[in-house]
Design a protein around this motif. Structure first.
Motif, mmCIF file in Angstrom:
data_model
loop_
_atom_site.group_PDB
_atom_site.id
_atom_site.type_symbol
_atom_site.label_atom_id
_atom_site.label_comp_id
_atom_site.label_asym_id
_atom_site.label_seq_id
_atom_site.Cartn_x
_atom_site.Cartn_y
_atom_site.Cartn_z
ATOM 1 N N GLY A 167 7.324 -3.681 5.193
ATOM 2 C CA GLY A 167 6.352 -2.795 5.823
ATOM 3 C C GLY A 167 6.355 -1.424 5.197
ATOM 4 O O GLY A 167 6.884 -1.208 4.121
ATOM 5 N N MET A 168 5.769 -0.464 5.896
ATOM 6 C CA MET A 168 5.605 0.885 5.363
ATOM 7 C C MET A 168 6.934 1.617 5.184
ATOM 8 O O MET A 168 7.114 2.346 4.245
ATOM 9 C CB MET A 168 4.694 1.716 6.278
ATOM 10 C CG MET A 168 3.243 1.287 6.249
ATOM 11 S SD MET A 168 2.401 1.782 4.770
ATOM 12 C CE MET A 168 2.239 3.525 5.045
ATOM 13 N N GLY A 169 7.869 1.454 6.103
ATOM 14 C CA GLY A 169 9.149 2.135 5.987
ATOM 15 C C GLY A 169 9.076 3.591 6.414
ATOM 16 O O GLY A 169 8.038 4.092 6.816
ATOM 17 N N ASN A 170 10.198 4.281 6.315
ATOM 18 C CA ASN A 170 10.289 5.691 6.683
ATOM 19 C C ASN A 170 10.001 6.572 5.482
ATOM 20 O O ASN A 170 10.174 6.144 4.339
ATOM 21 C CB ASN A 170 11.686 6.013 7.215
ATOM 22 C CG ASN A 170 12.004 5.225 8.461
ATOM 23 O OD1 ASN A 170 11.132 4.974 9.276
ATOM 24 N ND2 ASN A 170 13.261 4.824 8.593
ATOM 25 N N LYS A 171 9.658 7.827 5.747
ATOM 26 C CA LYS A 171 9.462 8.775 4.662
ATOM 27 C C LYS A 171 10.734 8.933 3.837
ATOM 28 O O LYS A 171 10.674 9.109 2.630
ATOM 29 C CB LYS A 171 9.051 10.143 5.214
ATOM 30 C CG LYS A 171 7.605 10.277 5.548
ATOM 31 C CD LYS A 171 7.333 11.721 5.967
ATOM 32 C CE LYS A 171 5.867 12.004 6.009
ATOM 33 N NZ LYS A 171 5.598 13.421 6.324
ATOM 34 N N SER A 172 11.875 8.875 4.496
ATOM 35 C CA SER A 172 13.142 9.059 3.789
ATOM 36 C C SER A 172 13.449 7.893 2.833
ATOM 37 O O SER A 172 14.367 7.994 2.022
ATOM 38 C CB SER A 172 14.285 9.226 4.779
ATOM 39 O OG SER A 172 14.390 8.085 5.601
ATOM 40 N N TYR A 210 -2.233 -1.316 2.407
ATOM 41 C CA TYR A 210 -1.696 0.031 2.214
ATOM 42 C C TYR A 210 -1.070 0.170 0.824
ATOM 43 O O TYR A 210 -0.766 -0.812 0.161
ATOM 44 C CB TYR A 210 -0.694 0.396 3.313
ATOM 45 C CG TYR A 210 0.528 -0.489 3.391
ATOM 46 C CD1 TYR A 210 1.635 -0.265 2.590
ATOM 47 C CD2 TYR A 210 0.576 -1.554 4.288
ATOM 48 C CE1 TYR A 210 2.757 -1.069 2.666
ATOM 49 C CE2 TYR A 210 1.692 -2.362 4.373
ATOM 50 C CZ TYR A 210 2.781 -2.109 3.559
ATOM 51 O OH TYR A 210 3.876 -2.917 3.629
ATOM 52 N N HIS A 211 -0.890 1.421 0.410
ATOM 53 C CA HIS A 211 -0.280 1.730 -0.878
ATOM 54 C C HIS A 211 1.126 2.264 -0.649
ATOM 55 O O HIS A 211 1.386 2.914 0.359
ATOM 56 C CB HIS A 211 -1.108 2.790 -1.610
ATOM 57 C CG HIS A 211 -2.440 2.286 -2.056
ATOM 58 N ND1 HIS A 211 -3.493 2.094 -1.193
ATOM 59 C CD2 HIS A 211 -2.896 1.931 -3.275
ATOM 60 C CE1 HIS A 211 -4.542 1.647 -1.861
ATOM 61 N NE2 HIS A 211 -4.205 1.536 -3.126
ATOM 62 N N TYR A 212 2.018 2.019 -1.590
ATOM 63 C CA TYR A 212 3.385 2.518 -1.489
ATOM 64 C C TYR A 212 3.944 2.765 -2.881
ATOM 65 O O TYR A 212 3.448 2.223 -3.877
ATOM 66 C CB TYR A 212 4.276 1.547 -0.708
ATOM 67 C CG TYR A 212 4.399 0.171 -1.326
ATOM 68 C CD1 TYR A 212 5.457 -0.132 -2.184
ATOM 69 C CD2 TYR A 212 3.469 -0.827 -1.059
ATOM 70 C CE1 TYR A 212 5.570 -1.384 -2.766
ATOM 71 C CE2 TYR A 212 3.572 -2.079 -1.632
ATOM 72 C CZ TYR A 212 4.630 -2.352 -2.482
ATOM 73 O OH TYR A 212 4.730 -3.604 -3.062
ATOM 74 N N GLU A 213 4.965 3.620 -2.947
ATOM 75 C CA GLU A 213 5.577 3.955 -4.228
ATOM 76 C C GLU A 213 6.483 2.827 -4.700
ATOM 77 O O GLU A 213 7.207 2.231 -3.902
ATOM 78 C CB GLU A 213 6.416 5.231 -4.095
ATOM 79 C CG GLU A 213 5.594 6.468 -3.842
ATOM 80 C CD GLU A 213 6.446 7.716 -3.664
ATOM 81 O OE1 GLU A 213 7.697 7.625 -3.727
ATOM 82 O OE2 GLU A 213 5.851 8.782 -3.456
ATOM 83 N N GLN A 214 6.435 2.573 -6.000
ATOM 84 C CA GLN A 214 7.337 1.586 -6.587
ATOM 85 C C GLN A 214 8.747 2.175 -6.657
ATOM 86 O O GLN A 214 8.932 3.387 -6.621
ATOM 87 C CB GLN A 214 6.855 1.205 -7.987
ATOM 88 C CG GLN A 214 5.522 0.482 -7.980
ATOM 89 C CD GLN A 214 5.029 0.175 -9.378
ATOM 90 O OE1 GLN A 214 5.795 0.162 -10.340
ATOM 91 N NE2 GLN A 214 3.734 -0.087 -9.499
ATOM 92 N N LYS A 215 9.739 1.308 -6.780
ATOM 93 C CA LYS A 215 11.134 1.746 -6.730
ATOM 94 C C LYS A 215 11.534 2.665 -7.873
ATOM 95 O O LYS A 215 12.338 3.560 -7.699
ATOM 96 C CB LYS A 215 12.070 0.538 -6.700
ATOM 97 C CG LYS A 215 12.000 -0.187 -5.392
ATOM 98 C CD LYS A 215 12.984 -1.309 -5.317
ATOM 99 C CE LYS A 215 12.805 -1.973 -3.968
ATOM 100 N NZ LYS A 215 13.650 -3.071 -3.741
ATOM 101 N N ASP A 216 11.004 2.423 -9.069
ATOM 102 C CA ASP A 216 11.436 3.198 -10.230
ATOM 103 C C ASP A 216 10.468 4.344 -10.512
ATOM 104 O O ASP A 216 9.337 4.124 -10.954
ATOM 105 C CB ASP A 216 11.543 2.298 -11.457
ATOM 106 C CG ASP A 216 12.602 1.216 -11.271
ATOM 107 O OD1 ASP A 216 13.626 1.513 -10.633
ATOM 108 O OD2 ASP A 216 12.393 0.091 -11.749
ATOM 109 N N CYS A 217 10.939 5.555 -10.259
ATOM 110 C CA CYS A 217 10.172 6.761 -10.569
ATOM 111 C C CYS A 217 10.685 7.332 -11.883
ATOM 112 O O CYS A 217 11.859 7.188 -12.214
ATOM 113 C CB CYS A 217 10.344 7.802 -9.473
ATOM 114 S SG CYS A 217 9.698 7.299 -7.877
ATOM 115 N N GLU A 218 9.802 7.980 -12.602
ATOM 116 C CA GLU A 218 10.192 8.628 -13.852
ATOM 117 C C GLU A 218 10.353 10.117 -13.588
ATOM 118 O O GLU A 218 9.492 10.734 -12.970
ATOM 119 C CB GLU A 218 9.128 8.386 -14.921
ATOM 120 C CG GLU A 218 9.499 8.906 -16.271
ATOM 121 C CD GLU A 218 8.526 8.487 -17.367
ATOM 122 O OE1 GLU A 218 8.568 9.121 -18.438
ATOM 123 O OE2 GLU A 218 7.738 7.549 -17.159
#
Length: 166
Positions: A83-88, A45-53
């Motif tokens: 794991g995937m985690g919550n949307k929040s 699966y794909h997920y967002e990295q912690k640091d967003c610009e």
């Protein structure tokens, strides 16, 4: 004359990776959140990295395009233990100015940018959850285009309006 035997070993296959980045745009907050993506190698699966610009929505096309290309190149493959985690838990939500996930999804419009093939020479840009009409727009552009062209394409898709005829 002796001829040595030649052993042929096929080259190791390269890991084929289609890169991606997610862009969230909000007129209300006048900002763009660019979230680089990681891929979990085992689960896939794909997920967002912690640091967003985060950049201003009224930034020049050049700045928007450069920021997107920079974050597209941050794509990586990394194990995620939780794991995937919550949307929040989404880093883009945390970087936003909204207090609830429902408001975040109402106020920010999401655009996904992915490589078309594992060479990532062509980018597929698509709107996601274009409610209420439920029609998604898709466009392609060269990954080697000028940053201003990419920024312009993103803003055109963001500002496009599809309406129902009555």
């Amino acid at each position: 004359m002796k001829i040595r035997s030649i052993t042929f070993k096929p080259p190791e296959p390269k890991l084929k990776v289609i890169k991606s980045v997610t862009v969230y745009l909000s007129e209300k907050h006048s900002e763009i959140i660019i979230a680089p993506i990681s891929k979990e190698p085992k689960a896939g699966y794909h997920y967002e990295q912690k640091d967003c610009e985060v950049i201003e929505l009224n930034s020049s096309m050049e700045i928007i395009g450069k920021a997107i290309k920079r974050n597209f190149d941050k794509f990586n493959i990394e194990e995620k233990k939780t794991g995937m985690g919550n949307k929040s838990d989404w880093p883009a939500f945390k970087a936003s100015k909204e207090k609830s996930m429902r408001r975040f999804e109402e106020k920010y419009r999401r655009i996904s940018i992915r490589g078309l093939t594992d060479r990532n020479n062509t980018l597929r840009i698509e709107t996601v959850l274009n409610l209420p009409i439920e029609i998604d727009l898709t466009s392609t552009i060269s990954a080697h285009c000028e940053p201003s062209e990419l920024g312009n394409r993103i803003l055109k898709m963001f500002r496009s309006e599809i309406t129902e005829r009555k």
